[in-house]
Design an enzyme around this catalytic site. Structure first.
Site, mmCIF file in Angstrom:
data_model
loop_
_atom_site.group_PDB
_atom_site.id
_atom_site.type_symbol
_atom_site.label_atom_id
_atom_site.label_comp_id
_atom_site.label_asym_id
_atom_site.label_seq_id
_atom_site.Cartn_x
_atom_site.Cartn_y
_atom_site.Cartn_z
ATOM 1 N N GLU A 146 -4.746 2.269 -4.264
ATOM 2 C CA GLU A 146 -3.273 2.389 -4.256
ATOM 3 C C GLU A 146 -2.675 1.176 -3.567
ATOM 4 O O GLU A 146 -1.658 1.263 -2.889
ATOM 5 C CB GLU A 146 -2.805 3.699 -3.596
ATOM 6 N N ASP B 34 -1.990 9.431 -10.553
ATOM 7 C CA ASP B 34 -2.064 8.322 -11.523
ATOM 8 C C ASP B 34 -0.676 7.925 -12.008
ATOM 9 O O ASP B 34 -0.371 6.738 -12.157
ATOM 10 C CB ASP B 34 -2.916 8.741 -12.742
ATOM 11 N N ASN C 217 -2.267 13.151 -4.245
ATOM 12 C CA ASN C 217 -3.420 13.616 -5.017
ATOM 13 C C ASN C 217 -3.807 15.031 -4.607
ATOM 14 O O ASN C 217 -4.044 15.897 -5.455
ATOM 15 C CB ASN C 217 -4.637 12.708 -4.756
ATOM 16 N N ASP D 38 0.864 -1.185 0.000
ATOM 17 C CA ASP D 38 0.000 0.000 0.000
ATOM 18 C C ASP D 38 0.898 1.231 0.000
ATOM 19 O O ASP D 38 1.804 1.351 0.830
ATOM 20 C CB ASP D 38 -0.881 -0.035 1.262
#
Ligand code: GH3
Ligand code: MG
Ligand code: MG
Length: 320
Positions: free
Chosen positions: A210, A184, A175, A167
């Site tokens: 993620e 992304d 973000n 993770d």
């Protein structure tokens, strides 16, 4: 295209038609050769004579259906005269087309080309259904099917199997600070790093937003932790250029391995890896934690063991 036809003269005629239309052609004279050619060349289409002295086209189709790798190869059958019942039976068995001789070369080529086009579209759709669109990794559905299959195979052969769940750390911040497109790009590069960290026999999939997962058949816990550590180190070294800025990211990974697969289950192994991941996060992130016995422990060269009052060795991964 694989031509299955006992007469060499007829094979020659069919072959010339298809080669003139820039198709790659393989030939087989009987059923055994046809099945061998399928496993050797993996044809996209089979053009087979219905009635031969050694077998019928329907026998061939039944045999193809028995093996996963040949099950979806489309088959066009041809013969001199087929009754309506026979044609229905051929379509019921999965033939994509039935041709009656005599047929002209142009019609043969047109029908073969149309079947190949459908086959191509099916392959594209299958690939899209199996891959995660953003990272190109396998998607979660493939992961679940793969884990179940590999679990059974390893259990049968008495081999271990490991899973790792990774993770990305504080990904939401990336973000929020740099925008979704930057996030992304980080996901794509992390996925590429993970794919490069595993063995060819391992499966890497996007587990969720993620989160990534690795299934490593025939892999013990230390080797699996080694793979996880390679990924952790690789990700921490990434310099991701976004709008002139250079981003970096770290990952936390939980690893669990089973040696006696009959005594546990894929669900339990995933729970252990998830628990180890949770511990890696709680301990400060950017670390690999390995499930052992009934608890997770930190793993990896980045760790400094710390003596605890109870005497039990605990270590904390490098904090972010
Ligand atoms: P932690 O270290 O505890 O894992 O924190 P985190 O911020 O990584 O975890 P959290 O679960 O709070 O946030 C995950 C974020 O991942 C939230 C979500 O918007 C983002 N995300 C999920 N899928 C995508 C995606 O496809 N693209 C992008 N850019 N972001 C995604
Ligand atoms: Mg997450
Ligand atoms: Mg995260």
């Amino acid at each position: 295209v694989l031509i299955v036809e006992p007469s060499a003269a007829e094979r020659w005629r069919l072959r010339n038609n298809l080669i003139a239309s820039r198709m790659e052609v393989f030939e087989a004279g009987d059923l055994a050769m046809a099945l061998r050619a399928c496993s050797l060349f993996g044809p996209d289409l089979i053009l087979a004579q219905w009635r031969t002295p050694t077998h019928s086209g329907l026998d061939l189709m039944k045999q193809l259906k028995e093996t996963a790798s040949t099950r979806s190869i489309p088959v066009i059958l041809y013969c001199d005269i087929a009754t309506a019942e026979e044609r229905v039976r051929a379509f019921d068995l999965g033939a994509v087309d039935v041709l009656s001789r005599p047929f002209v070369g142009a019609e043969l080529v047109a029908r073969v080309r149309s079947a190949l086009h459908t086959r191509h579209l099916m392959k594209v759709l299958e690939r899209r259904a199996h891959l995660d669109g953003l990272t190109g990794l396998s998607n979660r559905q493939v992961f679940e099917e793969w884990l179940a299959r590999e679990w059974d195979a390893c259990k049968r052969r008495g081999l271990p199997l490991a899973v790792a769940i990774a993770d990305l750390d504080h990904f939401k911040r990336i973000n929020d600070t740099h925008g979704h497109a930057a996030g992304d790009e980080v996901l794509r590069q992390a996925a590429r790093t993970l794919a490069a960290s595993v063995r060819e026999s391992d499966l890497v999939a996007r587990y969720g937003g993620e989160e990534f997962v690795v299934v490593a058949p025939n892999c013990g816990k230390e080797d699996a932790a080694g793979v996880a550590e390679r990924f952790r180190a690789g990700v921490s070294q990434l310099q991701i250029d976004v709008h002139g800025a250079s981003l970096s990211v770290t990952a936390s990974i939980g690893v669990a391995a089973a040696t006696d697969l009959a005594a546990t289950s894929p669900v339990e192994l995933l729970r252990q890896a998830d628990q180890a991941l949770y511990q890696a996060k709680a301990a400060g992130r950017n670390g690999v934690w390995l499930w052992e016995g009934d608890r997770a422990r930190p793993w990896g060269p980045c760790l400094t063991p710390v003596s605890r009052p109870s005497g039990e060795a605990m270590a904390g991964p490098v904090a972010d």
